[in-house]
Design an enzyme around this catalytic site. Sequence first.
Site, short mmCIF file in Angstrom:
data_model
loop_
_atom_site.label_atom_id
_atom_site.label_comp_id
_atom_site.label_asym_id
_atom_site.label_seq_id
_atom_site.Cartn_x
_atom_site.Cartn_y
_atom_site.Cartn_z
N ASP A 1 -8.65 -5.87 -5.87
CA ASP A 1 -8.32 -4.86 -4.94
C ASP A 1 -8.88 -3.28 -5.25
OD1 ASP A 1 -7.11 -2.85 -3.38
OD2 ASP A 1 -5.25 -3.73 -3.65
N SER B 1 0.80 -1.10 -0.01
CA SER B 1 -0.03 0.05 -0.03
C SER B 1 1.01 1.26 -0.01
CB SER B 1 -0.92 -0.12 1.33
OG SER B 1 -2.18 0.82 1.08
N HIS C 1 -7.20 -6.18 -1.17
CA HIS C 1 -6.11 -5.68 -0.58
C HIS C 1 -5.49 -6.33 0.59
CE1 HIS C 1 -3.84 -1.86 -0.60
NE2 HIS C 1 -3.94 -1.65 0.45
#
Length: 621
Positions: A306, A197, A337
Amino acid sequence: MVSALLAGCSSPTSPSLPGAGGPAPTTAGAAGPSGETEPVYSYQKAVRETVWVDTGLDEDGDGKNDRVAVDVVRPGEPAAQGHKIPVIMEASPYYSCCGRGNESQKKTYDAGGRPVRFPLFYDNYFVPRGYAFVAVDLPGTGRSDGCTDAGGSIDIQSTKSVVDWLNGRAHGYTTHTGTTRAQATWTDGATGMIGKSWDGSIANGVAATGVKGLKTIVPISSISSWYDAYFSQGAGLVGSAPTPGALIRTVESDAAGGRCAAVNKPLGDGAAVKSGAWSSTWAERDYVADADKVKASVFVVHGRQDLTVRTKEFGQWWDALAKNGVERKIWLSQTGHVDPFDYRRAAWVDTLHHWFDHELLGYDNGIDREPMADIERTPDHWTTDAVWPPKSTATVTLDPGQGTQPGVGTLGTRTGSGTDTFTDDPEKSETDWAAHIDQPTGEKAGFVSRPLAGAVRVSGASKVTVTATSTTVTANLSAVLVDLGPATIRDYDPAGLGISTVSGKSCWGESTAQDSACYKKTATDTVHVTSTVFSRGWAALGTAAAAHRVQPLTPGKAYTLTLTLASTDHVVPAGHRLALIVAGTDRGIASHAADRPTISLDLAHTSLRLPVVGQPGWPST
């Protein structure tokens, strides 16, 4: 595969192999009979220290250069023997506020401020194998000075300064405010960055500076252009990603909160995060534009479902890296995610181990000759490709046509005619549209192929060109591709994002009393479906004349616009049907425009271009 539990370490007994930047006598990393680094160094006795690296910036305006906190854990034996070692590094804003990984682990310190726990398994596993692990608090977070700026030049330049310090080009200090220098004499400077991320996004950005010494990056579910995290061709995206301003307020330290208001103002509630227009704010955070500067190899990992960091992010980055001849590898899962440690743990640790051995120590272990891509086809079933997308991928054009009912059209190789009309309904989403694909509903235009005679593999980014008129001056469009047919997939939609945490733990490396190498196990979370949305794209119709610039529409005027759908790799099985749905607001993902328009599509000038592997036989319409 690596074993689930690694025993204690002893002193090194095997001869060292050459590293990325030095001769054999001065580089650590002992190879055993398996041809890979083995756990020959003591993790319990590892050196744990904090170095404060001068970034050369004064973003908090206190009249002194900002210093970022760099926590280091490294085996002590190599330095004592005159050997230099490589570095695995993660720069993160989350170490103090939110934690890392499935268990939200944070860094912890002893009474003297010495780091005693590092999140995730990287330190436990790789330090005994002759690597240092370096955990950097991004500026304005944790113990670092300065101001974080959500992937902007401050984040990137500050992190680059740490790579420079590891290579002798920047100053580090033994204390936060002192003058005693700390030099990284224990490393050969070869650095690999990793992170999920925001953390992986920083790795992308630092690689895009071309900094010397950064040998490889492993971005997991990461951003390549921050504009695309919040907008898609002018249409606002919502999903589950907080706004940049909200992100900063979540991660910044108490000390940074007051002193950094001016720095963070452009990312607050101003025009940059409202209008959908391209600006210097977004240009600063566009790493794709500098892909030609990347010298590091790149191992991309992303979940194809995601919806936090959407797959356009990896797709455009991958294409730009390929154009510039960057060494690459990719994993694409069915998850949302999620870190690969939590959906393919043993294979992930094993692959990452070989990747770092090859890229940072120069081991000829064959990973560069293995398939470029690993793709999860069904839950826990993976296939590989020597090159991705495969060399046989070619563009196929399909055309939507009118059906016997409004909103229920056809999709095939014959050019369409006539129009199809729908009215934006901000309460409907892509799953609603797919569930009612064969029913005449007023909020979507659906176009469906006949059952496929053979499987169709879509690999890459599709494009949908529409010619449309709107009844209002603002209008957003959504286009999705749907696999219509029964399937069991990872349940990516709920909080688990395709996994669930279960009882028991598995261990990866060595532990200390303060830092365990054992992590909770996870299991695949599946659901049976009759339709699967596998690629998505959104755009403001007002960007038809100029990308990233939303202009008012003239009601009744026809506009031609091409929507770029997110990259994917999906196989529509034989017997299933392929659907293209065009609608307005995609609730929960793409926000609605100011108005609620009725939109008419000119089907003769609307088409779908698919990147298809091989030459499937399309049923006629």
